[in-house]
Design an enzyme around this catalytic site. Sequence first.
Site, PDB file in Angstrom:
ATOM      1  N   HIS A 235       0.814  -1.220   0.000  1.00 15.26           N
ATOM      2  CA  HIS A 235       0.000   0.000   0.000  1.00 15.26           C
ATOM      3  C   HIS A 235       0.845   1.266   0.000  1.00 15.26           C
ATOM      4  O   HIS A 235       0.366   2.338   0.339  1.00 15.26           O
ATOM      5  CB  HIS A 235      -0.974   0.041   1.178  1.00 15.26           C
ATOM      6  CG  HIS A 235      -1.891  -1.143   1.223  1.00 15.26           C
ATOM      7  ND1 HIS A 235      -2.675  -1.499   0.169  1.00 15.26           N
ATOM      8  CD2 HIS A 235      -2.144  -2.036   2.203  1.00 15.26           C
ATOM      9  CE1 HIS A 235      -3.371  -2.578   0.481  1.00 15.26           C
ATOM     10  NE2 HIS A 235      -3.062  -2.921   1.710  1.00 15.26           N
ATOM     11  N   ARG A 291      -0.685  18.463   2.358  1.00 16.47           N
ATOM     12  CA  ARG A 291       0.737  18.826   2.329  1.00 16.47           C
ATOM     13  C   ARG A 291       1.263  18.651   0.912  1.00 16.47           C
ATOM     14  O   ARG A 291       0.550  18.150   0.047  1.00 16.47           O
ATOM     15  CB  ARG A 291       1.515  17.874   3.240  1.00 16.47           C
ATOM     16  CG  ARG A 291       1.241  16.429   2.854  1.00 16.47           C
ATOM     17  CD  ARG A 291       2.201  15.448   3.463  1.00 16.47           C
ATOM     18  NE  ARG A 291       1.644  14.115   3.600  1.00 16.47           N
ATOM     19  CZ  ARG A 291       1.540  13.204   2.648  1.00 16.47           C
ATOM     20  NH1 ARG A 291       1.945  13.490   1.424  1.00 16.47           N
ATOM     21  NH2 ARG A 291       1.027  12.022   2.864  1.00 16.47           N
TER      22      ARG A 291
HETATM   23  P1  ADP Z   1      -2.748   5.662   3.672  1.00 21.16           P
HETATM   24  O1  ADP Z   1      -3.352   6.900   4.257  1.00 21.16           O
HETATM   25  O2  ADP Z   1      -2.181   4.751   4.720  1.00 21.16           O
HETATM   26  O3  ADP Z   1      -1.835   5.924   2.527  1.00 21.16           O
HETATM   27  P2  ADP Z   1      -4.988   5.112   1.901  1.00 21.16           P
HETATM   28  O4  ADP Z   1      -6.370   5.190   2.427  1.00 21.16           O
HETATM   29  O5  ADP Z   1      -4.474   6.273   1.109  1.00 21.16           O
HETATM   30  O6  ADP Z   1      -3.982   4.824   3.114  1.00 21.16           O
HETATM   31  O7  ADP Z   1      -4.808   3.800   1.041  1.00 21.16           O
HETATM   32  C1  ADP Z   1      -3.542   3.373   0.563  1.00 21.16           C
HETATM   33  C2  ADP Z   1      -3.719   2.265  -0.464  1.00 21.16           C
HETATM   34  O8  ADP Z   1      -4.468   1.182   0.076  1.00 21.16           O
HETATM   35  C3  ADP Z   1      -4.487   2.666  -1.721  1.00 21.16           C
HETATM   36  O9  ADP Z   1      -3.678   3.313  -2.673  1.00 21.16           O
HETATM   37  C4  ADP Z   1      -4.980   1.304  -2.209  1.00 21.16           C
HETATM   38  O10 ADP Z   1      -3.953   0.588  -2.856  1.00 21.16           O
HETATM   39  C5  ADP Z   1      -5.309   0.580  -0.911  1.00 21.16           C
HETATM   40  N1  ADP Z   1      -6.745   0.787  -0.551  1.00 21.16           N
HETATM   41  C6  ADP Z   1      -7.234   1.678   0.334  1.00 21.16           C
HETATM   42  N2  ADP Z   1      -8.585   1.593   0.410  1.00 21.16           N
HETATM   43  C7  ADP Z   1      -8.968   0.644  -0.454  1.00 21.16           C
HETATM   44  C8  ADP Z   1     -10.241   0.075  -0.855  1.00 21.16           C
HETATM   45  N3  ADP Z   1     -11.385   0.506  -0.319  1.00 21.16           N
HETATM   46  N4  ADP Z   1     -10.233  -0.902  -1.789  1.00 21.16           N
HETATM   47  C9  ADP Z   1      -9.074  -1.340  -2.344  1.00 21.16           C
HETATM   48  N5  ADP Z   1      -7.872  -0.872  -2.002  1.00 21.16           N
HETATM   49  C10 ADP Z   1      -7.793   0.110  -1.076  1.00 21.16           C
END
Ligand code: ADP
Length: 448
Positions: A235, A291
Amino acid sequence: MISKVLIANRGEIALRIILACKEMGLATVAVHSEADRDALHVRYADEDVCIGPALAKQSYLSISSIIAAAEITGADAIHPGYGFLAENPHFAEIVGECQLTFIGPTPNAIRLMGDKAKARETAKNAGVPILPGSDGPVRSVEDAIDVSRTIGFPVILKASAGGGGRGMRICSDEAMLQSAYETARSEAERAFGVADVYIEKYLEHPRHIEIQVFGDSHGRVVSLGERECSIQRRHQKLIEESPSAIVTEALRKRMGEAAIKLCQNVSYVNAGTIEFLYQDGEFYFMEMNTRIQVEHPVTEEVTCMDLVKEQIRVAAGEPLSVPFGDFHLRGHAMEFRINAEDPVTFAPNPGKIREFHMPGGPGVRVDTAAYRDYVIPPYYDSLIAKLIVRGKDRQETIARARRALDSFVIEGVKTSIPLHRAIIEDARFIRGDISTRFMEDFAWRLES
Ligand code: ADP
């Protein structure tokens, strides 16, 4: 007016901000931990202050030490970079109370968007599409099961205060959710100090597409197009590009309008990123980062803008320099994150860089604070360089990336360069047929 900027960060982003200040004729103050005495950002800044021991908690996260450094040196503004205190509303508030300019959004906007469950609600109220899920944090395991039955499995449990790819659990059925619920809460409590978790529908093969936004203190908000960040490990982003291979002018407009609407709803000022997941023709709000992002250079390369200089100008009260009227991305750009880590296991690999040679030539940019004989300390992020390549289209960009990665020499520590070289040879990557699951199916062997 801003005349002297203290950079509350380290590594490539600290250097990047110093370069922007130099171009604007602003004086700079670097802060550093005892482990970073030989860091390049310290050498490049006009002044420097040691703010504590190696551990970030005692240096780069120490609000009192940073404010003291600003007062001693007479800095009138603080740029937080990304990570560390960049999204800490308390820090932004204190900076303001000390009559210093915070180069970033208001504490309120940071607070509102920093809680991911609340941010979802704010997006929903602004009419921005969100994934089906819980209204705010779930109150009990029964509540979590109820929500999941309604929206259907698989679901993803996320920490409201989560970030950096941590604090997420995918649950494909009720039994998994039963056992993951308490663990997710206690992990969230330990990592982020808040146990709250919320639920979202889990998408099986989404693309991560985010919109770069910018607001000024005169009420104007613009969208600077998208970045696709689907190539991730655990991720966390590895490769980012703009434009996305699948975003049409119409989709860009729709996503940009949704992002702008959300920003206007929270009176957003300065640089921000609205992250969306895209699947089967639809996009859904995921979170907002308040940011400058690691991957901001990709947008700089296709917009011919300097986003860090724009941040400083906007923080000083100037209007956005983006012309009114139609906005177009020019050419194509990609960024490759080069981490000091084992390219197969992703285990960090700090140590001494024995040889360091950067690629150059047309369309190649390297943002880094590394150099030959530099000793990468084990205390911080493993990102040591960002290779950014630009071309007239995606094909030329990949060709440039290939020759730039081939001539990038870093010896003494393991890096992600061999992995990037393998990824850009993959037929699916070349076709632009990617999703956030790409790395799960990606089979490669490290050539020795
Ligand atoms: P962080 O704040 O830790 O970066 P995010 O919410 O931005 O977390 O999610 C990071 C990654 O996790 C996304 O780019 C995706 O790959 C995966 N992800 C997050 N939510 C989902 C979802 N609902 N379904 C599929 N993948 C998800």
